[in-house]
Write a protein that holds these residues in place. Structure first.
Motif, PDB file in Angstrom:
ATOM      1  N   ALA A   1    -106.318 -33.267  30.197  1.00  0.00           N
ATOM      2  CA  ALA A   1    -107.534 -32.507  29.901  1.00  0.00           C
ATOM      3  C   ALA A   1    -107.353 -31.046  30.311  1.00  0.00           C
ATOM      4  CB  ALA A   1    -108.716 -33.112  30.651  1.00  0.00           C
TER       5      ALA A   1
ATOM      6  N   GLU B   1    -113.242 -32.072  27.399  1.00  0.00           N
ATOM      7  CA  GLU B   1    -112.145 -32.832  27.986  1.00  0.00           C
ATOM      8  C   GLU B   1    -112.307 -33.027  29.494  1.00  0.00           C
ATOM      9  OE1 GLU B   1    -109.279 -30.593  24.758  1.00  0.00           O
ATOM     10  OE2 GLU B   1    -108.655 -30.608  26.849  1.00  0.00           O
TER      11      GLU B   1
ATOM     12  N   ALA C   1    -106.635 -36.450  27.053  1.00  0.00           N
ATOM     13  CA  ALA C   1    -107.847 -35.970  26.389  1.00  0.00           C
ATOM     14  C   ALA C   1    -107.515 -34.723  25.592  1.00  0.00           C
ATOM     15  CB  ALA C   1    -108.946 -35.675  27.401  1.00  0.00           C
TER      16      ALA C   1
ATOM     17  N   SER D   1    -109.836 -39.304  23.428  1.00  0.00           N
ATOM     18  CA  SER D   1    -109.354 -39.612  24.771  1.00  0.00           C
ATOM     19  C   SER D   1    -108.762 -41.012  24.798  1.00  0.00           C
ATOM     20  CB  SER D   1    -110.487 -39.500  25.792  1.00  0.00           C
ATOM     21  OG  SER D   1    -109.973 -39.551  27.106  1.00  0.00           O
TER      22      SER D   1
END
Length: 289
Positions: free
Chosen positions: A188, A222, A239, A252
């Motif tokens: 992320a 994210e 993500a 994700s």
């Protein structure tokens, strides 16, 4: 203004980019204060075997809170989801590539069973296992150049890295292959920078001019997944989001340590709903942890 930064070449390149952007806005030079973090000092351990929260940011946060610096520049994926209540991410500049890349003298298909892969990422390990790559895994730490050197001189056969760092350092010649984000989903916030200040900073409005709205909304979606789950490096989570036709698509995936998929989801919605989309996936994903 004074900016706090780590001392690695990549951190300095990223910070100098922000300094130049601010100079273009204000016409004033920004001073640099180089601060060594705990993560820079630990070079012989897997990140997920230690308390990694704030590993590369805590000392910079403290310098901000003590007013030794006016703002700090981070790789956004290193920033913990829970910030000190007196600090704020004011700007996310336009995002670099979020993709993962292979650094090796061999192609991905040439890396057979027993090949050595240097990595300190549980997520990257899990994705290799997911794709039936039965590598011998070895810890590899250090800055970008150090990790590349360890591959080139044969200490390991390959490593996987974030393309953004190589692009920023002009080291694209070492990229053997670029993985689609659906094949190896990034961490992320990968590829994005975070410019952080104190909430009461007099420089907030100037720094806010560096914010790229679309990039900010992508990484907000994210990182909100991780915030909702409340975990850092302890689970292999990927993500990635992107904006197409004025819609935000958020993907994700949660793997176990053996590469088996425990949960995956794709959502599409309004760009303004980035946080809500991250919350929805996070709430669903936590049921599988």
């Amino acid at each position: 203004m004074i900016v706090g930064t780590r001392g690695s070449k990549l951190a300095l390149v990223q910070t100098d980019y922000i300094r130049q952007c601010l100079y273009n806005i204000t016409g004033e030079e920004v001073e640099k204060n180089i601060i060594k973090t705990k993560g820079d000092k630990i070079t012989n351990s897997q990140l997920y075997n230690m308390d990694s929260k704030g590993l590369f940011t805590r000392e910079l946060d403290n310098a901000l809170l003590d007013e030794e610096v006016d703002f700090a520049v981070h790789s956004l994926k290193d920033v913990p989801t829970e910030l000190n209540e007196d600090l704020e991410i004011v700007a996310v500049p336009i995002r670099e590539s979020p993709n993962e890349v292979l650094i090796s003298n061999y192609s991905w298909s040439e890396l057979e069973e027993g090949s050595t892969l240097g990595t300190s990422s549980l997520r990257r390990e899990a994705f290799c296992k997911h794709h039936n790559k039965d590598f011998e895994l070895k810890p590899i730490r250090g800055n970008v150049e150090t990790r590349i050197e360890k591959v080139m001189d044969g200490q390991v056969d390959a490593t996987i890295m974030a393309e953004a760092g190589l692009n920023r350092l002009g080291l694209q010649k070492y990229i053997k292959a670029k993985f689609p984000t659906d094949y190896i989903m990034p961490a992320a916030g990968q590829g994005a920078l975070a410019v952080m200040t104190r909430k009461d900073s007099e420089h907030k409005e100037t720094i806010r001019k560096l914010n790229h709205y679309f990039s900010h909304q992508e990484v907000l979606a994210e990182k909100t997944i991780l915030e909702e789950i409340g975990v850092g490096c302890q689970w292999p989570i990927g993500a990635i989001s992107g904006i197409k036709n004025n819609q935000l698509e958020l993907k994700s995936i949660l793997l176990d340590k053996n590469g088996e998929i425990l949960y995956q989801k794709t959502l599409s919605g309004s760009i303004r709903e980035a946080k809500e989309m991250g919350v929805q996936i996070g709430k669903e994903m936590i049921e599988f942890i």
